[in-house]
Design a protein around this motif. Structure first.
Motif, PDB file in Angstrom:
ATOM      1  N   LEU A 159       0.830  -1.209   0.000  1.00 24.72           N
ATOM      2  CA  LEU A 159       0.000   0.000   0.000  1.00 24.72           C
ATOM      3  C   LEU A 159       0.862   1.256   0.000  1.00 24.72           C
ATOM      4  O   LEU A 159       0.545   2.240  -0.680  1.00 24.72           O
ATOM      5  N   GLU A 160       1.967   1.233   0.748  1.00 22.02           N
ATOM      6  CA  GLU A 160       2.873   2.389   0.772  1.00 22.02           C
ATOM      7  C   GLU A 160       3.508   2.615  -0.597  1.00 22.02           C
ATOM      8  O   GLU A 160       3.704   3.767  -1.007  1.00 22.02           O
ATOM      9  N   LYS A 161       3.823   1.537  -1.320  1.00 22.90           N
ATOM     10  CA  LYS A 161       4.381   1.691  -2.674  1.00 22.90           C
ATOM     11  C   LYS A 161       3.359   2.324  -3.612  1.00 22.90           C
ATOM     12  O   LYS A 161       3.699   3.183  -4.430  1.00 22.90           O
ATOM     13  N   ILE A 162       2.112   1.912  -3.491  1.00 21.72           N
ATOM     14  CA  ILE A 162       1.053   2.505  -4.323  1.00 21.72           C
ATOM     15  C   ILE A 162       0.916   3.991  -4.006  1.00 21.72           C
ATOM     16  O   ILE A 162       0.833   4.815  -4.919  1.00 21.72           O
ATOM     17  N   GLU A 163       0.919   4.343  -2.731  1.00 19.90           N
ATOM     18  CA  GLU A 163       0.824   5.756  -2.357  1.00 19.90           C
ATOM     19  C   GLU A 163       2.029   6.544  -2.867  1.00 19.90           C
ATOM     20  O   GLU A 163       1.883   7.685  -3.315  1.00 19.90           O
ATOM     21  N   ALA A 164       3.213   5.955  -2.822  1.00 20.31           N
ATOM     22  CA  ALA A 164       4.414   6.638  -3.303  1.00 20.31           C
ATOM     23  C   ALA A 164       4.322   6.916  -4.803  1.00 20.31           C
ATOM     24  O   ALA A 164       4.688   8.002  -5.264  1.00 20.31           O
ATOM     25  N   VAL A 165       3.825   5.952  -5.560  1.00 21.76           N
ATOM     26  CA  VAL A 165       3.679   6.140  -7.013  1.00 21.76           C
ATOM     27  C   VAL A 165       2.718   7.288  -7.307  1.00 21.76           C
ATOM     28  O   VAL A 165       2.960   8.109  -8.186  1.00 21.76           O
ATOM     29  N   VAL A 183      -6.777 -10.163   9.738  1.00 21.27           N
ATOM     30  CA  VAL A 183      -5.874  -9.105   9.278  1.00 21.27           C
ATOM     31  C   VAL A 183      -4.725  -9.757   8.538  1.00 21.27           C
ATOM     32  O   VAL A 183      -4.402 -10.912   8.809  1.00 21.27           O
ATOM     33  N   PRO A 184      -4.136  -9.057   7.593  1.00 19.07           N
ATOM     34  CA  PRO A 184      -4.497  -7.728   7.134  1.00 19.07           C
ATOM     35  C   PRO A 184      -5.814  -7.747   6.361  1.00 19.07           C
ATOM     36  O   PRO A 184      -6.210  -8.769   5.805  1.00 19.07           O
ATOM     37  N   SER A 185      -6.445  -6.584   6.355  1.00 23.73           N
ATOM     38  CA  SER A 185      -7.693  -6.435   5.631  1.00 23.73           C
ATOM     39  C   SER A 185      -7.753  -5.043   5.031  1.00 23.73           C
ATOM     40  O   SER A 185      -7.267  -4.079   5.619  1.00 23.73           O
ATOM     41  N   LEU A 186      -8.350  -4.953   3.856  1.00 21.21           N
ATOM     42  CA  LEU A 186      -8.631  -3.666   3.240  1.00 21.21           C
ATOM     43  C   LEU A 186     -10.141  -3.568   3.135  1.00 21.21           C
ATOM     44  O   LEU A 186     -10.771  -4.301   2.377  1.00 21.21           O
ATOM     45  N   LEU A 187     -10.716  -2.703   3.960  1.00 20.28           N
ATOM     46  CA  LEU A 187     -12.160  -2.513   3.981  1.00 20.28           C
ATOM     47  C   LEU A 187     -12.485  -1.350   3.054  1.00 20.28           C
ATOM     48  O   LEU A 187     -11.923  -0.265   3.194  1.00 20.28           O
ATOM     49  N   ILE A 188     -13.363  -1.589   2.115  1.00 20.13           N
ATOM     50  CA  ILE A 188     -13.707  -0.575   1.113  1.00 20.13           C
ATOM     51  C   ILE A 188     -15.128  -0.108   1.359  1.00 20.13           C
ATOM     52  O   ILE A 188     -16.078  -0.881   1.239  1.00 20.13           O
ATOM     53  N   VAL A 231      -4.155  -5.365  -5.737  1.00 21.16           N
ATOM     54  CA  VAL A 231      -4.695  -4.196  -5.028  1.00 21.16           C
ATOM     55  C   VAL A 231      -5.140  -3.147  -6.051  1.00 21.16           C
ATOM     56  O   VAL A 231      -6.195  -2.531  -5.898  1.00 21.16           O
ATOM     57  N   TYR A 232      -4.362  -2.967  -7.112  1.00 25.13           N
ATOM     58  CA  TYR A 232      -4.739  -2.011  -8.158  1.00 25.13           C
ATOM     59  C   TYR A 232      -6.079  -2.376  -8.799  1.00 25.13           C
ATOM     60  O   TYR A 232      -6.844  -1.499  -9.182  1.00 25.13           O
ATOM     61  N   SER A 233      -6.385  -3.662  -8.909  1.00 24.83           N
ATOM     62  CA  SER A 233      -7.674  -4.048  -9.505  1.00 24.83           C
ATOM     63  C   SER A 233      -8.836  -3.503  -8.674  1.00 24.83           C
ATOM     64  O   SER A 233      -9.863  -3.099  -9.228  1.00 24.83           O
ATOM     65  N   TYR A 234      -8.670  -3.445  -7.359  1.00 28.10           N
ATOM     66  CA  TYR A 234      -9.704  -2.855  -6.500  1.00 28.10           C
ATOM     67  C   TYR A 234      -9.723  -1.337  -6.641  1.00 28.10           C
ATOM     68  O   TYR A 234     -10.790  -0.720  -6.657  1.00 28.10           O
ATOM     69  N   LEU A 235      -8.553  -0.735  -6.749  1.00 29.38           N
ATOM     70  CA  LEU A 235      -8.491   0.725  -6.909  1.00 29.38           C
ATOM     71  C   LEU A 235      -9.147   1.167  -8.214  1.00 29.38           C
ATOM     72  O   LEU A 235      -9.798   2.210  -8.260  1.00 29.38           O
ATOM     73  N   GLU A 295     -10.610   7.693 -10.046  1.00 29.79           N
ATOM     74  CA  GLU A 295     -10.029   9.010 -10.277  1.00 29.79           C
ATOM     75  C   GLU A 295      -8.504   8.983 -10.190  1.00 29.79           C
ATOM     76  O   GLU A 295      -7.833   9.879 -10.712  1.00 29.79           O
ATOM     77  N   LEU A 296      -7.926   7.959  -9.578  1.00 28.75           N
ATOM     78  CA  LEU A 296      -6.469   7.840  -9.536  1.00 28.75           C
ATOM     79  C   LEU A 296      -5.883   7.647 -10.940  1.00 28.75           C
ATOM     80  O   LEU A 296      -4.712   7.914 -11.172  1.00 28.75           O
ATOM     81  N   PHE A 297      -6.702   7.161 -11.856  1.00 29.13           N
ATOM     82  CA  PHE A 297      -6.211   6.802 -13.183  1.00 29.13           C
ATOM     83  C   PHE A 297      -6.693   7.741 -14.274  1.00 29.13           C
ATOM     84  O   PHE A 297      -6.437   7.521 -15.438  1.00 29.13           O
TER      85      PHE A 297
END
Length: 104
Positions: free
Chosen positions: A33-39, A65-70, A89-93, A99-101
């Motif tokens: 997740l931190e790598k995605i935020e950095a990009v 856990v871990p869990s990503l709750l959307i 993770v990108y498939s969920y984003l 809007e990230l894309f």
């Protein structure tokens, strides 16, 4: 990542990473997740320590856990337990935060 607050929990939409401090798999998920935020050079995910929020865990029926709750449109749309890869993770984003894309 930003720590979740009560105000954010009341919002209609967020991506919440749920972890426990001594969980090795959680550390691996966090690094993805931190790598995605950095990009994207922005905070995308909020974080919550499951150990400090047992009521939330029970109310939202978070199973592990871990869990990503959307949360979107005021309701939980998905809970991701298997992070697998950054691409996963990108498939969920792409579904929940398109809007990230968007081209600027």
């Amino acid at each position: 990542m930003q720590q979740i607050t009560d105000d954010v929990l009341q919002q209609e939409r967020y991506l919440l990473y749920i972890y426990t401090p001594f969980c090795g798999t959680c550390a691996l998920a966090r690094s993805m997740l931190e790598k995605i935020e950095a990009v994207h050079q922005q905070n995308i995910f909020y974080e919550m320590n499951a150990s400090l929020n047992p009521d939330f865990m029970q109310n939202y029926k978070v199973e592990s856990v871990p869990s990503l709750l959307i949360k979107q449109d005021g309701e939980v749309k998905d809970k991701v337990y298997a992070f697998k890869s950054i691409a996963n993770v990108y498939s969920y984003l792409m579904t929940y935060k398109p809007e990230l894309f968007a081209a600027n």
